[in-house]
Design a protein around this motif. Structure first.
Motif, PDB file in Angstrom:
ATOM      1  N   VAL A   1      -0.322  -9.629 -15.201  1.00 20.53           N
ATOM      2  CA  VAL A   1       0.719 -10.604 -14.926  1.00 20.53           C
ATOM      3  C   VAL A   1       1.260 -11.179 -16.226  1.00 20.53           C
ATOM      4  O   VAL A   1       0.536 -11.365 -17.197  1.00 20.53           O
ATOM      5  CB  VAL A   1       0.197 -11.737 -14.017  1.00 20.53           C
TER       6      VAL A   1
ATOM      7  N   SER B   1       6.975 -13.782 -15.151  1.00 18.81           N
ATOM      8  CA  SER B   1       7.034 -13.488 -13.724  1.00 18.81           C
ATOM      9  C   SER B   1       7.102 -14.749 -12.879  1.00 18.81           C
ATOM     10  O   SER B   1       7.363 -14.688 -11.696  1.00 18.81           O
ATOM     11  CB  SER B   1       5.803 -12.668 -13.303  1.00 18.81           C
TER      12      SER B   1
ATOM     13  N   SER C   1       0.552 -13.714  -9.580  1.00 20.19           N
ATOM     14  CA  SER C   1       0.980 -12.377  -9.179  1.00 20.19           C
ATOM     15  C   SER C   1       1.556 -12.384  -7.774  1.00 20.19           C
ATOM     16  O   SER C   1       2.590 -11.758  -7.494  1.00 20.19           O
ATOM     17  CB  SER C   1      -0.196 -11.400  -9.252  1.00 20.19           C
TER      18      SER C   1
END
Length: 309
Positions: A300, A304, A262
């Motif tokens: 998350v 990403s 994250s």
């Protein structure tokens, strides 16, 4: 007064519920144990019409199992109710399907034994077409021919999952019923299921007094990637549940990976490290799986984080 069949038929369909890692199989010839099985804490209770029921008792077992399962599947709470029918290439399996269709008493899921091709699954799916709430159909793979045919079987439309039957497999293959001998077919089952995007559930461990052996066998199943394991007695359930739940150390490590992912995603989405190890999309997805096993859903996503060039 309504009969059990009438009450089951008149009840509204139950909302779909996910299955879990603990399955308990109960002989269909022992209705006194059905309520005990439902209250055991297993996430799936499987009533068996096949191997545990002698031929002379098939009709009686079929009647009580379908009446019980047909009523219980319309309960909002409690475990999923499944029925392992007889093989569909024989008369008893066809009678099982006919009885379910005629009475409208379809359980939450139907386990089809001795599956060696997609045709057996297609027959059950077709028979359940008119059900108010169509059951999930699972294939029980328990022969070398079934393992060889996995690529075809897992591509069958509407197949919900696969189970492994170690005892029948060992008998057919002429091998011993040991962890080492079962490693190859179990790995094949998990691989084929993963490729098709469906879960695989492991065979029971049959030594009721060997809790350490059960624990090792369940941990093998977790290591291979099985989503659950079948118990043959309620006292096996806690060991299976503990094996499939992540340990505090696993959970802590998974959360560290997700926290690192994250943070790096907010800073531009490059690969990073956590606890001295590299963190990239495969490791993030593995961490997400660990946290899901603990009952949490992290925000998350693997998209990403990008791999380093």
């Amino acid at each position: 007064m309504q009969s059990p069949l009438d009450r089951a038929n008149s009840a509204p369909p139950v909302p779909a519920r996910p299955s879990g890692p603990t399955w308990l199989v109960t002989p269909g010839i022992t209705p006194a144990r059905f309520d005990t099985a439902v209250g055991s804490g297993a996430e799936v209770v499987l009533l068996d019409l096949e191997d545990s029921v002698p031929t002379r008792s098939k009709a009686d077992a079929r009647a009580v199992v379908l009446a019980f399962a047909g009523a219980r599947t319309r309960e909002v709470s409690g475990p999923l109710l499944g029925v392992r029918i007889n093989a569909v290439d024989g008369a008893e399996g066809l009678r099982d399907l006919a009885a379910m269709g005629e009475e409208g008493l379809w359980p939450d899921l139907v386990v089809v034994p001795k599956v060696e091709s997609g045709r057996e699954i297609e027959a059950v799916v077709q028979a359940a077409r008119g059900a108010q709430a169509a059951p999930k159909v699972w294939a029980l793979i328990e022969s070398p021919r079934g393992v060889v045919g996995l690529a075809d079987i897992v591509r069958t439309p509407d197949l919900s999952g696969v189970l492994f039957g170690a005892a029948d497999y060992a008998a057919a293959a002429g091998c011993q019923l040991t962890s080492r001998a079962m490693w190859y077919p179990r790995a094949q089952l998990v691989t084929a299921a993963a490729a098709a995007g469906i879960p695989a559930v492991d065979s029971p461990f049959f030594s009721l007094d060997d809790q350490d052996g059960l624990r090792r066998d369940a941990m093998d199943a977790v290591e291979l990637g099985f989503a659950g394991k079948v118990a043959v007695h309620p006292r096996q359930l806690s060991v299976i549940a503990q094996a499939f739940a992540p340990s505090p150390r696993e959970l802590e490590a998974a959360r560290a990976v997700l926290d690192a992912a994250s943070a790096v995603a907010k800073a531009g989405g490059v690969i990073t490290t956590a606890d001295g190890g590299m963190v990239g999309p495969p490791l993030v997805e593995a961490a997400r799986a660990v946290v899901r096993r603990a009952g949490h859903r992290p925000a998350v996503t693997t998209t990403s984080v990008t791999k380093a060039s």
